[in-house]
Design a protein around this motif. Structure first.
Motif, PDB file in Angstrom:
ATOM      1  N   LEU A   1       0.825  -1.209   0.000  1.00  0.00           N
ATOM      2  CA  LEU A   1       0.000   0.000   0.000  1.00  0.00           C
ATOM      3  C   LEU A   1       0.859   1.259   0.000  1.00  0.00           C
ATOM      4  O   LEU A   1       0.542   2.239  -0.682  1.00  0.00           O
ATOM      5  CB  LEU A   1      -0.930  -0.010   1.214  1.00  0.00           C
ATOM      6  CG  LEU A   1      -2.129  -0.958   1.107  1.00  0.00           C
ATOM      7  CD1 LEU A   1      -2.798  -1.159   2.454  1.00  0.00           C
ATOM      8  CD2 LEU A   1      -3.143  -0.425   0.087  1.00  0.00           C
ATOM      9  N   VAL A   2       1.943   1.253   0.761  1.00  0.00           N
ATOM     10  CA  VAL A   2       2.829   2.416   0.788  1.00  0.00           C
ATOM     11  C   VAL A   2       3.477   2.620  -0.581  1.00  0.00           C
ATOM     12  O   VAL A   2       3.543   3.738  -1.097  1.00  0.00           O
ATOM     13  CB  VAL A   2       3.903   2.266   1.885  1.00  0.00           C
ATOM     14  CG1 VAL A   2       4.937   3.383   1.786  1.00  0.00           C
ATOM     15  CG2 VAL A   2       3.250   2.274   3.264  1.00  0.00           C
ATOM     16  N   LYS A   3       3.928   1.532  -1.189  1.00  0.00           N
ATOM     17  CA  LYS A   3       4.606   1.638  -2.480  1.00  0.00           C
ATOM     18  C   LYS A   3       3.648   1.995  -3.614  1.00  0.00           C
ATOM     19  O   LYS A   3       4.036   2.643  -4.577  1.00  0.00           O
ATOM     20  CB  LYS A   3       5.331   0.331  -2.797  1.00  0.00           C
ATOM     21  CG  LYS A   3       6.545   0.081  -1.919  1.00  0.00           C
ATOM     22  CD  LYS A   3       7.286  -1.175  -2.321  1.00  0.00           C
ATOM     23  CE  LYS A   3       8.559  -1.346  -1.498  1.00  0.00           C
ATOM     24  NZ  LYS A   3       9.296  -2.579  -1.859  1.00  0.00           N
ATOM     25  N   ALA A   4       2.389   1.570  -3.496  1.00  0.00           N
ATOM     26  CA  ALA A   4       1.418   1.843  -4.564  1.00  0.00           C
ATOM     27  C   ALA A   4       1.037   3.320  -4.641  1.00  0.00           C
ATOM     28  O   ALA A   4       0.644   3.815  -5.692  1.00  0.00           O
ATOM     29  CB  ALA A   4       0.171   1.000  -4.356  1.00  0.00           C
ATOM     30  N   LYS A   5       1.124   4.033  -3.512  1.00  0.00           N
ATOM     31  CA  LYS A   5       0.835   5.469  -3.465  1.00  0.00           C
ATOM     32  C   LYS A   5      -0.561   5.812  -3.980  1.00  0.00           C
ATOM     33  O   LYS A   5      -0.761   6.786  -4.714  1.00  0.00           O
ATOM     34  CB  LYS A   5       1.896   6.262  -4.239  1.00  0.00           C
ATOM     35  CG  LYS A   5       3.299   6.109  -3.688  1.00  0.00           C
ATOM     36  CD  LYS A   5       4.314   6.942  -4.456  1.00  0.00           C
ATOM     37  CE  LYS A   5       5.707   6.787  -3.862  1.00  0.00           C
ATOM     38  NZ  LYS A   5       6.726   7.576  -4.587  1.00  0.00           N
ATOM     39  N   LEU A   6      -1.527   4.980  -3.600  1.00  0.00           N
ATOM     40  CA  LEU A   6      -2.908   5.265  -3.978  1.00  0.00           C
ATOM     41  C   LEU A   6      -3.431   6.464  -3.192  1.00  0.00           C
ATOM     42  O   LEU A   6      -3.104   6.636  -2.023  1.00  0.00           O
ATOM     43  CB  LEU A   6      -3.787   4.046  -3.712  1.00  0.00           C
ATOM     44  CG  LEU A   6      -3.440   2.776  -4.502  1.00  0.00           C
ATOM     45  CD1 LEU A   6      -4.325   1.628  -4.053  1.00  0.00           C
ATOM     46  CD2 LEU A   6      -3.607   3.014  -6.001  1.00  0.00           C
ATOM     47  N   GLU A   7      -4.244   7.257  -3.834  1.00  0.00           N
ATOM     48  CA  GLU A   7      -4.773   8.458  -3.201  1.00  0.00           C
ATOM     49  C   GLU A   7      -6.115   8.185  -2.517  1.00  0.00           C
ATOM     50  O   GLU A   7      -6.818   7.238  -2.840  1.00  0.00           O
ATOM     51  CB  GLU A   7      -4.941   9.559  -4.253  1.00  0.00           C
ATOM     52  CG  GLU A   7      -3.628   9.973  -4.918  1.00  0.00           C
ATOM     53  CD  GLU A   7      -3.834  10.939  -6.063  1.00  0.00           C
ATOM     54  OE1 GLU A   7      -5.000  11.275  -6.359  1.00  0.00           O
ATOM     55  OE2 GLU A   7      -2.831  11.371  -6.663  1.00  0.00           O
ATOM     56  N   LYS A   8      -6.448   9.027  -1.552  1.00  0.00           N
ATOM     57  CA  LYS A   8      -7.747   9.046  -0.879  1.00  0.00           C
ATOM     58  C   LYS A   8      -8.022   7.815  -0.026  1.00  0.00           C
ATOM     59  O   LYS A   8      -9.171   7.488   0.244  1.00  0.00           O
ATOM     60  CB  LYS A   8      -8.877   9.230  -1.907  1.00  0.00           C
ATOM     61  CG  LYS A   8      -8.775  10.532  -2.696  1.00  0.00           C
ATOM     62  CD  LYS A   8      -9.920  10.663  -3.675  1.00  0.00           C
ATOM     63  CE  LYS A   8      -9.814  11.947  -4.484  1.00  0.00           C
ATOM     64  NZ  LYS A   8     -10.910  12.083  -5.478  1.00  0.00           N
ATOM     65  N   ILE A   9      -6.967   7.133   0.417  1.00  0.00           N
ATOM     66  CA  ILE A   9      -7.178   5.999   1.318  1.00  0.00           C
ATOM     67  C   ILE A   9      -6.321   6.184   2.578  1.00  0.00           C
ATOM     68  O   ILE A   9      -5.968   5.212   3.245  1.00  0.00           O
ATOM     69  CB  ILE A   9      -6.856   4.650   0.638  1.00  0.00           C
ATOM     70  CG1 ILE A   9      -5.386   4.582   0.183  1.00  0.00           C
ATOM     71  CG2 ILE A   9      -7.792   4.388  -0.527  1.00  0.00           C
ATOM     72  CD1 ILE A   9      -4.970   3.187  -0.247  1.00  0.00           C
ATOM     73  N   TYR A  10      -6.020   7.428   2.897  1.00  0.00           N
ATOM     74  CA  TYR A  10      -5.097   7.721   3.994  1.00  0.00           C
ATOM     75  C   TYR A  10      -5.553   7.138   5.330  1.00  0.00           C
ATOM     76  O   TYR A  10      -4.821   6.377   5.974  1.00  0.00           O
ATOM     77  CB  TYR A  10      -4.925   9.236   4.110  1.00  0.00           C
ATOM     78  CG  TYR A  10      -4.069   9.692   5.271  1.00  0.00           C
ATOM     79  CD1 TYR A  10      -2.728   9.323   5.351  1.00  0.00           C
ATOM     80  CD2 TYR A  10      -4.605  10.483   6.284  1.00  0.00           C
ATOM     81  CE1 TYR A  10      -1.935   9.740   6.418  1.00  0.00           C
ATOM     82  CE2 TYR A  10      -3.818  10.906   7.347  1.00  0.00           C
ATOM     83  CZ  TYR A  10      -2.488  10.533   7.412  1.00  0.00           C
ATOM     84  OH  TYR A  10      -1.709  10.939   8.464  1.00  0.00           O
TER      85      TYR A  10
END
Length: 415
Positions: A149-158
């Motif tokens: 998840l950290v490496k994927a850098k997806l937005e809006k899932i903080y």
């Protein structure tokens, strides 16, 4: 009243996509058949169902029906339009209970979640489903998901990912790798622009994990946030110097010099920047991280209007990192630009471009490079060589836009 009773009966006869054997989960599935009178009420009800299901999951970690519960929870979160939480639940299913049979359902639901989050990152999210954690222990599966998840850098899932980290720390307080996970947590905060929280996590590793091998790295990472994100250069310099003083033999030393150089360059103290880049280059040697130091040095030399030294540095960077196509090509293209725009020297420009085609003739930027090389040869009155280069471009890349430009140049040369 009869219509209402009929609707409830129809819902009661509907079967869920997956059946739960546990009495509590079965109860939630039956309750989920109810609908709120208004959309807002239904979303609130679905969110409550998801949270209650989450409580069951937390209390029944070893129960084989946790997978079913996670699928239920994801479904409820999607219904509640809380797509970030749904996505995390779906990824838990994939990472914690890997099964190829689940992929069609998971892919469909991940796509639905990403439609509400960021459709431009849909492929990135689906790529996470390709991860195979079958051979890992349960703890390793959990840490693998956090890292992914950290490496994927997806937005809006903080927030959901923060909760995932915190749940792990609570349930695995004695895990030997918590220092590294804490650094990842800091990275997650930094990606999401919670910079002070990132500094907190990095400093936590430095000060609270006595046996960690990341003491120097964590302190350097805190300094990176001060300098790169918070623009607090004075604090950053102080923390960088702390790294150099406390950990003089650390592998972080070269990175520290490089980052100090960047800060001084940003502050337009080019003499200091150049000195730090030189130190970074000396410390890092042929390590991949040294490439940025070489190119940073060239940038400072350009700002100092020492164009020949900048050109020579870019050529040297290409030679040092020739095994990396991107670094080699970009270094030489930078050198060609310096020769053309700053030195006004077509011979040096063509020399740099020729090196690219010699070592990486199939590079993606080959058509552009061939065209620029042909034009540089023209400027030197080497018309025969320019003609040959234009023809090579047209033959090898007939549909490329640079082929059309080359044809125009060729027509002029052949008049």
């Amino acid at each position: 009243m009869k219509k209402t009773m009929f609707a409830v009966l129809a819902c009661a006869l509907a079967l869920p996509l997956w059946a739960a054997n546990d009495a509590t989960l079965n109860f939630y599935q039956k309750q989920a058949l109810m609908k709120g009178q208004k959309a807002k009420q239904d979303r609130a009800f679905a969110s409550a169902l998801a949270r209650d299901t989450g409580l069951w999951i937390a209390a029944n970690g070893e129960n084989p029906e946790v997978k079913t519960a996670l699928l239920m929870q994801a479904d409820y979160y999607l219904r509640a339009q809380e797509e970030a939480k749904a996505l995390v639940a779906l990824l838990k299913v994939r990472f914690y209970f890997p099964s190829a049979q689940d992929l069609p359902l998971l892919s469909s639901n991940v796509e639905q979640a990403m439609e509400g989050l960021n459709r431009n990152q849909k492929a990135q999210a689906l790529k996470l489903l390709a991860t195979d954690t079958t051979a890992l222990t349960q703890t390793q599966k959990q840490t693998a998901l956090l890292e992914a998840l950290v490496k994927a850098k997806l937005e809006k899932i903080y927030e959901p990912v923060c909760e995932l980290f915190e749940d792990f720390f609570v349930s695995h307080a004695d895990y030997a790798g918590n220092d590294k996970l804490t650094l990842w947590y800091g990275d997650w905060h930094r990606q999401n622009e919670n910079y002070n929280a990132a500094v907190l996590e990095y400093k936590k590793v430095n000060e609270l994990f006595d046996a960690t091998p990341y003491k120097a790295a964590s302190l350097r990472m805190a300094a990176d946030v001060y300098g790169g994100d918070l623009k607090d250069y004075d604090t950053a310099i102080a923390v960088y110097n702390q790294v150099l003083k406390q950990y003089p033999d650390s592998a972080e030393k070269g990175i520290v010099f490089k980052h100090m150089a960047v800060m001084e360059e940003n502050r337009r103290d080019y003499a200091a920047a150049l000195a730090y880049y030189e130190k970074a280059i000396a410390q890092l040697g042929a390590q991949p991280a040294a490439y940025e130091a070489w190119m940073g040095k060239a940038d400072v030399l350009i700002k100092n209007k020492d164009y020949q030294a900048a050109y020579d540095t870019q050529i040297k960077a290409a030679e040092m990192f020739a095994s990396n196509e991107d670094n080699y090509v970009n270094s030489l293209l930078s050198a060609a630009e310096t020769a053309n725009r700053r030195l006004k020297n077509a011979a040096l420009q063509s020399a740099a471009l020729d090196k690219v085609l010699l070592v990486y003739p199939q590079t993606q930027r080959a058509p552009e490079i061939m065209y620029d090389l042909g034009y540089a040869l023209e400027k030197q009155d080497k018309n025969a060589q320019a003609t040959a280069m234009y023809k090579r471009l047209i033959i090898n890349y007939p549909t490329d836009k640079y082929a059309g430009r080359a044809q125009s140049r060729l027509s002029r040369l052949e008049k």
